[in-house]
Design a protein around this motif. Structure first.
Motif, PDB file in Angstrom:
ATOM      1  N   ASN A   2       0.717  -1.343  -0.041  1.00 37.52           N
ATOM      2  CA  ASN A   2       0.277   0.169   0.518  1.00 37.52           C
ATOM      3  C   ASN A   2       1.046   1.587   0.168  1.00 37.52           C
ATOM      4  OD1 ASN A   2      -2.615  -1.013   0.014  1.00 37.52           O
ATOM      5  ND2 ASN A   2      -2.837  -1.453   2.072  1.00 37.52           N
ATOM      6  N   ARG A  20       2.150   1.388  -3.396  1.00 37.24           N
ATOM      7  CA  ARG A  20       0.859   2.192  -4.765  1.00 37.24           C
ATOM      8  C   ARG A  20       0.541   3.779  -3.853  1.00 37.24           C
ATOM      9  NH1 ARG A  20      -1.143  -2.908  -3.312  1.00 37.24           N
ATOM     10  NH2 ARG A  20      -0.620  -4.679  -3.938  1.00 37.24           N
ATOM     11  N   GLU A  21       0.375   3.729  -2.755  1.00 36.09           N
ATOM     12  CA  GLU A  21      -0.400   5.629  -2.544  1.00 36.09           C
ATOM     13  C   GLU A  21       0.696   6.818  -2.520  1.00 36.09           C
ATOM     14  OE1 GLU A  21      -0.771   5.162   2.019  1.00 36.09           O
ATOM     15  OE2 GLU A  21      -2.546   3.582   1.235  1.00 36.09           O
ATOM     16  N   LEU A  28       4.645   1.902  -7.933  1.00 38.97           N
ATOM     17  CA  LEU A  28       4.329   0.178  -8.350  1.00 38.97           C
ATOM     18  C   LEU A  28       4.014   0.337  -9.881  1.00 38.97           C
ATOM     19  CD1 LEU A  28       3.174  -1.829  -5.875  1.00 38.97           C
ATOM     20  CD2 LEU A  28       5.271  -1.303  -6.526  1.00 38.97           C
ATOM     21  N   SER A  29       3.602   0.731 -10.924  1.00 43.09           N
ATOM     22  CA  SER A  29       2.595   0.174 -12.556  1.00 43.09           C
ATOM     23  C   SER A  29       2.649  -1.369 -12.405  1.00 43.09           C
ATOM     24  CB  SER A  29       3.687   0.389 -13.279  1.00 43.09           C
ATOM     25  OG  SER A  29       4.358   1.667 -13.068  1.00 43.09           O
ATOM     26  N   PRO A  30       1.364  -1.921 -12.660  1.00 39.50           N
ATOM     27  CA  PRO A  30       0.741  -2.907 -12.931  1.00 39.50           C
ATOM     28  C   PRO A  30       1.421  -3.454 -13.582  1.00 39.50           C
ATOM     29  CG  PRO A  30      -0.646  -1.436 -12.407  1.00 39.50           C
ATOM     30  CD  PRO A  30       0.142  -0.581 -12.743  1.00 39.50           C
ATOM     31  N   ALA A  34       3.410  -6.276  -9.924  1.00 43.15           N
ATOM     32  CA  ALA A  34       3.803  -5.058 -10.026  1.00 43.15           C
ATOM     33  C   ALA A  34       5.705  -4.224 -10.533  1.00 43.15           C
ATOM     34  CB  ALA A  34       3.093  -3.641  -9.193  1.00 43.15           C
TER      35      ALA A  34
END
Length: 374
Positions: A69, A72-73, A77-79, A137
């Motif tokens: 988290n 991501r926040e 991260l990139s999927p 990711a």
């Protein structure tokens, strides 16, 4: 002028040192000593750059999930998605893999040949079974590292490069760290975030080494035909013989090797490059047009392959933040927060509340030595 004294002297400014320093610095005075000309020269700067829930095994999952988290926040991260692939004879291993992560919170599902080839069309026919991990990711490793270095500097902590520690001497204040250039620094606590050099730093302090061994991993960049599609997943062999992922129209390919080595400026061996290219050609029908780059990095493991965070039980004023294998970047947010909380005597917060800090304590190795009569 009196010499400055620091609460913590962190040895190493890679991802481990930068992140633990950033978490300590708001609460204490911090010095970071980096041996190289710039931070992140070794493992951090040579990462394959992915966040993958299963990487490192079930014992690492709590750190990985807790870090997800945060990453991501903050936009790191990139999927991507990940596929563990196998053949008919590997189905038992794939089943065991799924079972080993049961109840850990990891999201995985089994796929057959048709679903596998939809995601990676170039897999040869015998590769017919897979595990899909949708949350995998890519990590902006350089961005994350700079995020921590910036945080260190913003609160007034000091980072000194070209400062390889040659001596660690006990003083009335704690420690004197003397570099190869002859510069001297004073600190209450030494934080050993030296990666592949962690046991060497322990010896300088007179602490018992924990058996943290460096391993070399090789990566090559291939130009293939047809060009690798940018949104294809990371592909990992369930037997650990290779992994590959697309990167800007190219493929990054590794033999997933862990070759024992001395702590050093790692470089790829031609035999490892040749071996992984041969494996790749047996697995896919891509045509290799060129090997454009090759490099190697070090990852360092404790004997049980779990990281080591916290004070040494026998050497006061000496703390470990090491043994992070190949998962140190993907676990950096939770690991650094946890490590700082342990070193500062703080309780858990939202980021670390689901992590059992005892699992990663250096005390586990000393207890094992006592039981073994060592």
């Amino acid at each position: 002028m009196a010499r400055a004294h620091y609460d913590f002297a962190v040895i190493g400014a890679g991802m481990a040192g930068a992140s633990i320093a950033a978490e300590l610095a708001p609460h204490a005075s911090v010095l970071v000593l980096e041996a190289e000309d710039a931070p992140g020269y070794h493992s951090t700067g040579r990462s394959a750059a992915f966040w993958e829930e299963c990487y490192g095994g079930p014992g690492v999952v709590p750190l990985t999930l807790a870090s997800g988290n945060y990453l991501r926040e903050h936009g790191f991260l990139s999927p991507r998605g990940a596929l563990y692939v196998g053949r008919h004879q590997d189905r038992g291993k794939l089943d065991a893999f799924v079972e080993s992560f049961s109840g850990t919170g990891v999201t995985i599902q089994r796929l057959g040949r048709e679903e596998l080839t939809q995601r990676v069309p170039h897999m040869r026919e015998e590769w017919c079974d897979a595990i899909w991990e949708p949350a995998c990711a890519d990590i902006d490793v350089a961005g994350l590292h700079q995020h921590y270095l910036k945080a260190v500097k913003q609160v007034g902590a000091k980072i000194v490069c070209r400062a390889r520690v040659a001596l660690l001497n006990r003083t009335a204040e704690g420690w004197e760290a003397i570099t190869e250039r002859g510069d001297s620094y004073s600190a209450t606590t030494i934080v050993n975030a030296a990666g592949a050099w962690a046991d060497s730093v322990a010896r300088l302090a007179g602490a018992r080494p924990l058996g943290i061994d460096p391993k070399r991993r090789t990566v090559v960049q291939l130009r293939v035909s047809p060009e690798a599609v940018s949104d294809q997943p990371l592909v990992l062999d369930i037997n650990g013989a290779f992994y590959f992922k697309p990167d800007n129209g190219r493929l990054w390919l590794s033999p997933h090797d862990e070759v024992p080595t001395e702590a050093c400026d790692a470089s790829p061996e031609e035999i490892d490059v040749a071996r992984v290219i041969d494996r790749f050609q047996q697995v896919t029908d891509w045509d290799i047009e060129a090997v454009e780059r090759r490099w190697a990095g070090l990852r360092s493991f404790a004997p049980d392959r779990l990281p080591v965070y916290g004070p040494d039980p026998e050497m006061s004023g000496f703390a470990w933040f090491a043994g992070q294998g190949g998962f140190g970047i993907q676990t950096a947010p939770a690991a650094a927060r946890l490590g700082a909380q342990i070193m500062l005597g703080q309780g858990a917060d939202e980021l670390t509340s689901q992590i059992d800090r005892a699992v990663y304590s250096p005390s586990r190795f000393h207890e094992a030595a006592i039981l073994a009569g060592g």
